[in-house]
Design a protein around this motif. Structure first.
Motif, PDB file in Angstrom:
ATOM      1  N   LYS A   1       0.845  -1.191   0.000  1.00 54.63           N
ATOM      2  CA  LYS A   1       0.000   0.000   0.000  1.00 54.63           C
ATOM      3  C   LYS A   1       0.882   1.243   0.000  1.00 54.63           C
ATOM      4  O   LYS A   1       1.769   1.382   0.841  1.00 54.63           O
ATOM      5  N   GLU A   2       0.631   2.131  -0.948  1.00 52.90           N
ATOM      6  CA  GLU A   2       1.380   3.382  -1.040  1.00 52.90           C
ATOM      7  C   GLU A   2       0.400   4.545  -1.159  1.00 52.90           C
ATOM      8  O   GLU A   2      -0.682   4.405  -1.729  1.00 52.90           O
ATOM      9  N   LYS A   3       0.797   5.690  -0.641  1.00 48.26           N
ATOM     10  CA  LYS A   3      -0.042   6.883  -0.718  1.00 48.26           C
ATOM     11  C   LYS A   3       0.318   7.704  -1.953  1.00 48.26           C
ATOM     12  O   LYS A   3       1.401   7.561  -2.514  1.00 48.26           O
TER      13      LYS A   3
ATOM     14  N   MET B   1      -2.951  -5.182 -16.776  1.00 49.67           N
ATOM     15  CA  MET B   1      -2.232  -4.097 -16.113  1.00 49.67           C
ATOM     16  C   MET B   1      -3.122  -2.860 -15.957  1.00 49.67           C
ATOM     17  O   MET B   1      -3.105  -2.197 -14.915  1.00 49.67           O
ATOM     18  N   LEU B   2      -3.913  -2.559 -16.989  1.00 53.30           N
ATOM     19  CA  LEU B   2      -4.847  -1.435 -16.887  1.00 53.30           C
ATOM     20  C   LEU B   2      -5.830  -1.660 -15.734  1.00 53.30           C
ATOM     21  O   LEU B   2      -6.163  -0.727 -14.988  1.00 53.30           O
ATOM     22  N   LYS B   3      -6.289  -2.892 -15.583  1.00 54.63           N
ATOM     23  CA  LYS B   3      -7.272  -3.185 -14.545  1.00 54.63           C
ATOM     24  C   LYS B   3      -6.664  -3.109 -13.149  1.00 54.63           C
ATOM     25  O   LYS B   3      -7.324  -2.652 -12.208  1.00 54.63           O
ATOM     26  N   ASN B   4      -5.395  -3.534 -13.004  1.00 59.20           N
ATOM     27  CA  ASN B   4      -4.837  -3.407 -11.654  1.00 59.20           C
ATOM     28  C   ASN B   4      -4.533  -1.951 -11.328  1.00 59.20           C
ATOM     29  O   ASN B   4      -4.629  -1.531 -10.182  1.00 59.20           O
ATOM     30  N   MET B   5      -4.209  -1.131 -12.350  1.00 52.59           N
ATOM     31  CA  MET B   5      -4.036   0.310 -12.108  1.00 52.59           C
ATOM     32  C   MET B   5      -5.362   0.948 -11.704  1.00 52.59           C
ATOM     33  O   MET B   5      -5.424   1.741 -10.757  1.00 52.59           O
ATOM     34  N   MET B   6      -6.429   0.611 -12.433  1.00 46.66           N
ATOM     35  CA  MET B   6      -7.754   1.143 -12.100  1.00 46.66           C
ATOM     36  C   MET B   6      -8.152   0.766 -10.673  1.00 46.66           C
ATOM     37  O   MET B   6      -8.614   1.610  -9.899  1.00 46.66           O
ATOM     38  N   THR B   7      -7.963  -0.492 -10.338  1.00 46.68           N
ATOM     39  CA  THR B   7      -8.343  -0.976  -9.010  1.00 46.68           C
ATOM     40  C   THR B   7      -7.570  -0.237  -7.929  1.00 46.68           C
ATOM     41  O   THR B   7      -8.144   0.211  -6.924  1.00 46.68           O
ATOM     42  N   TYR B   8      -6.278  -0.089  -8.119  1.00 46.33           N
ATOM     43  CA  TYR B   8      -5.434   0.564  -7.117  1.00 46.33           C
ATOM     44  C   TYR B   8      -5.833   2.028  -6.937  1.00 46.33           C
ATOM     45  O   TYR B   8      -5.907   2.538  -5.815  1.00 46.33           O
ATOM     46  N   LEU B   9      -6.106   2.710  -8.047  1.00 46.70           N
ATOM     47  CA  LEU B   9      -6.503   4.123  -7.970  1.00 46.70           C
ATOM     48  C   LEU B   9      -7.866   4.279  -7.304  1.00 46.70           C
ATOM     49  O   LEU B   9      -8.083   5.198  -6.502  1.00 46.70           O
ATOM     50  N   ILE B  10      -8.806   3.385  -7.614  1.00 44.81           N
ATOM     51  CA  ILE B  10     -10.139   3.460  -6.997  1.00 44.81           C
ATOM     52  C   ILE B  10     -10.053   3.171  -5.499  1.00 44.81           C
ATOM     53  O   ILE B  10     -10.685   3.855  -4.682  1.00 44.81           O
ATOM     54  N   GLU B  11      -9.266   2.167  -5.127  1.00 42.78           N
ATOM     55  CA  GLU B  11      -9.142   1.828  -3.713  1.00 42.78           C
ATOM     56  C   GLU B  11      -8.479   2.946  -2.914  1.00 42.78           C
ATOM     57  O   GLU B  11      -8.791   3.146  -1.738  1.00 42.78           O
TER      58      GLU B  11
ATOM     59  N   LEU C   1      13.951  -6.986 -10.008  1.00 45.06           N
ATOM     60  CA  LEU C   1      14.881  -7.781  -9.205  1.00 45.06           C
ATOM     61  C   LEU C   1      15.178  -7.161  -7.845  1.00 45.06           C
ATOM     62  O   LEU C   1      15.618  -7.849  -6.927  1.00 45.06           O
ATOM     63  N   ASP C   2      14.931  -5.857  -7.706  1.00 43.26           N
ATOM     64  CA  ASP C   2      15.190  -5.181  -6.431  1.00 43.26           C
ATOM     65  C   ASP C   2      13.938  -5.008  -5.582  1.00 43.26           C
ATOM     66  O   ASP C   2      13.999  -4.405  -4.518  1.00 43.26           O
ATOM     67  N   GLY C   3      12.787  -5.490  -6.047  1.00 45.49           N
ATOM     68  CA  GLY C   3      11.565  -5.365  -5.257  1.00 45.49           C
ATOM     69  C   GLY C   3      10.438  -4.701  -6.032  1.00 45.49           C
ATOM     70  O   GLY C   3      10.444  -4.652  -7.260  1.00 45.49           O
ATOM     71  N   TRP C   4       9.456  -4.165  -5.312  1.00 47.02           N
ATOM     72  CA  TRP C   4       8.288  -3.540  -5.934  1.00 47.02           C
ATOM     73  C   TRP C   4       8.621  -2.143  -6.424  1.00 47.02           C
ATOM     74  O   TRP C   4       9.411  -1.423  -5.812  1.00 47.02           O
ATOM     75  N   GLU C   5       7.984  -1.762  -7.538  1.00 46.87           N
ATOM     76  CA  GLU C   5       8.190  -0.433  -8.111  1.00 46.87           C
ATOM     77  C   GLU C   5       6.822   0.172  -8.451  1.00 46.87           C
ATOM     78  O   GLU C   5       5.919  -0.523  -8.922  1.00 46.87           O
ATOM     79  N   PHE C   6       6.698   1.479  -8.214  1.00 51.34           N
ATOM     80  CA  PHE C   6       5.453   2.196  -8.497  1.00 51.34           C
ATOM     81  C   PHE C   6       5.721   3.338  -9.473  1.00 51.34           C
ATOM     82  O   PHE C   6       6.832   3.852  -9.558  1.00 51.34           O
ATOM     83  N   HIS C   7       4.663   3.714 -10.184  1.00 51.34           N
ATOM     84  CA  HIS C   7       4.752   4.889 -11.047  1.00 51.34           C
ATOM     85  C   HIS C   7       3.927   6.014 -10.438  1.00 51.34           C
ATOM     86  O   HIS C   7       2.783   5.804 -10.024  1.00 51.34           O
ATOM     87  N   ASN C   8       4.499   7.222 -10.411  1.00 51.38           N
ATOM     88  CA  ASN C   8       3.832   8.386  -9.847  1.00 51.38           C
ATOM     89  C   ASN C   8       3.304   9.269 -10.982  1.00 51.38           C
ATOM     90  O   ASN C   8       4.080   9.910 -11.695  1.00 51.38           O
TER      91      ASN C   8
END
Length: 387
Positions: free
Chosen positions: A119-121, A158-168, A131-138
């Motif tokens: 979870k990121e704000k 990928m579009l659907k997981n972006m939509m879900t994350y933004l809605i949540e 290879l170094d872990g999770w990465e997010f786009h701002n």
């Protein structure tokens, strides 16, 4: 003077495979340096890179070498491949004054699930695991994104997981304008979410939507001008509008189309190009996706304003070059669904999160509302006119 000797010496291979005691990573790395001629001439002596530091990583070790200034890309690319094959481990190189060689213990996982995403704000979306872990786009830093990939390799997921994350994370502040040119098959099921303002499924609907969006852009720009604002990030406005185009090749004018349809599609691309050039500062975020990355399907006005480019598997190297500006997406193994190359200031390989429609709906269904459905008049070439 910098020199590169590409053929690997037979003696070096014998040293690697003929020893009974396994060689350390540093020994193998330095042997590759000698076999490939990585280094420089000082007087009459050839100087190889010198190990100056070692750092432990969560998934491996970083070796830092001092070497010639200005190590060229034509050396780094084959060096990366040779080191990976020699050590039989995933490798990543960085060069900035020093040559940094990251040697990883474990490869990228072949699948990661949405529920594993941290979870990121902020206006962030998960790109996936590297290879170094999770990465997010701002999206506040880089407002527009392009995505390419052969069908069934993870682009729409990928579009659907972006939509879900933004809605949540932003249920009251995010809104989506979706142009689903696969007949609405992927996103029509989400049209009743309060965050989804419209789902267009063909060129005619797309143009109606984009004409309205173009007016909104004008209104937003007039507001910013009155207020003296230049970037929405520095304003009290919380809302962000995401325009998702899934299968942008459906907006490409073709030679077999009649004049009216060509004009209609060209007008759609023109508005999208304007949004890409002018919309970022006032709160518009474009995610432009296609299965067929060609110069027609990915116009220059959009390519040059999407500073993050993502490519899933593509069939040909020239398609990869159009999508991310370099070859590589054609080499992604066909068994690896969700594997992608992400290009920003650097190029990295990711495993993107997997989310099913069932899980997405379970997470977002509480935002479904009743909407008044306005029946659109069916248009034909004889009744439609571009002015």
């Amino acid at each position: 003077m910098f020199e590169v000797i590409l053929p690997v010496a037979v003696g070096g291979a014998a040293l690697i495979f003929g020893r009974k005691k396994p060689m350390k990573d540093t020994q193998l790395i330095e042997l590759v340096f000698k076999n490939v001629g990585v280094g420089y001439k000082r007087d009459k002596e050839f100087v190889y890179p010198t190990l100056v530091d070692t750092n432990e990583l969560d998934n491996g070790t970083r070796y830092i070498y001092q070497t010639v200034v200005g190590l060229p890309d034509k050396v780094l690319a084959p060096l990366n491949e040779l080191l990976s094959k020699t050590l039989n481990k995933p490798i990543r190189l960085e060069y900035e004054n020093f040559l940094k060689i990251m040697v990883y213990n474990e490869p990228l996982p072949e699948i990661v699930h949405y529920q594993e995403v941290p979870k990121e704000k902020g206006w962030l979306v998960p790109l996936g695991r590297h290879l170094d872990g999770w990465e997010f786009h701002n999206f506040e830093h880089t407002p527009h994104m392009s995505v390419a990939g052969t069908t069934r390799f993870g682009k729409t997921v990928m579009l659907k997981n972006m939509m879900t994350y933004l809605i949540e994370n932003h249920p009251d502040d995010v809104e989506f304008i979706i142009i689903d040119l696969k007949g609405g098959l992927e996103f029509d099921k989400y049209k009743n979410l309060k965050q989804v303002k419209s789902v267009s499924s063909d060129g005619f609907e797309a143009l109606e939507t984009l004409l309205s969006l173009n007016q909104q852009l004008d209104e937003q720009m007039r507001l910013f001008k009155r207020k003296g604002w230049t970037n929405i990030v520095d304003t009290p406005i919380k809302k962000r509008t995401f325009i998702i185009v899934d299968e942008a090749a459906g907006l490409t004018p073709e030679s077999w189309m009649d004049t009216t349809e060509k004009k209609m599609l060209s007008h759609c691309l023109s508005i999208l190009g304007r949004i890409a050039k002018m919309g970022g500062g006032v709160g518009f975020r474009l995610i432009y996706c296609t299965q067929y990355p060609t110069n027609d399907a990915m116009p220059r006005s959009i390519k040059q304003t999407t500073d993050i480019k993502i490519a899933f598997r593509l069939p040909y190297n020239y398609a990869s070059e159009v999508a991310i500006g370099e070859y590589g997406a054609e080499k992604i193994p066909s068994k690896l669904k969700g594997r992608a190359i992400v290009k920003t200031h650097e190029t990295r390989e990711f495993q993107t999160p997997m989310i099913s429609d069932k899980e997405m709906w379970k997470r977002v269904k509480k935002y479904a509302i009743s909407k008044t459905i306005v029946k659109k008049e069916t248009r034909t070439d004889d009744t439609f006119e571009i002015r």
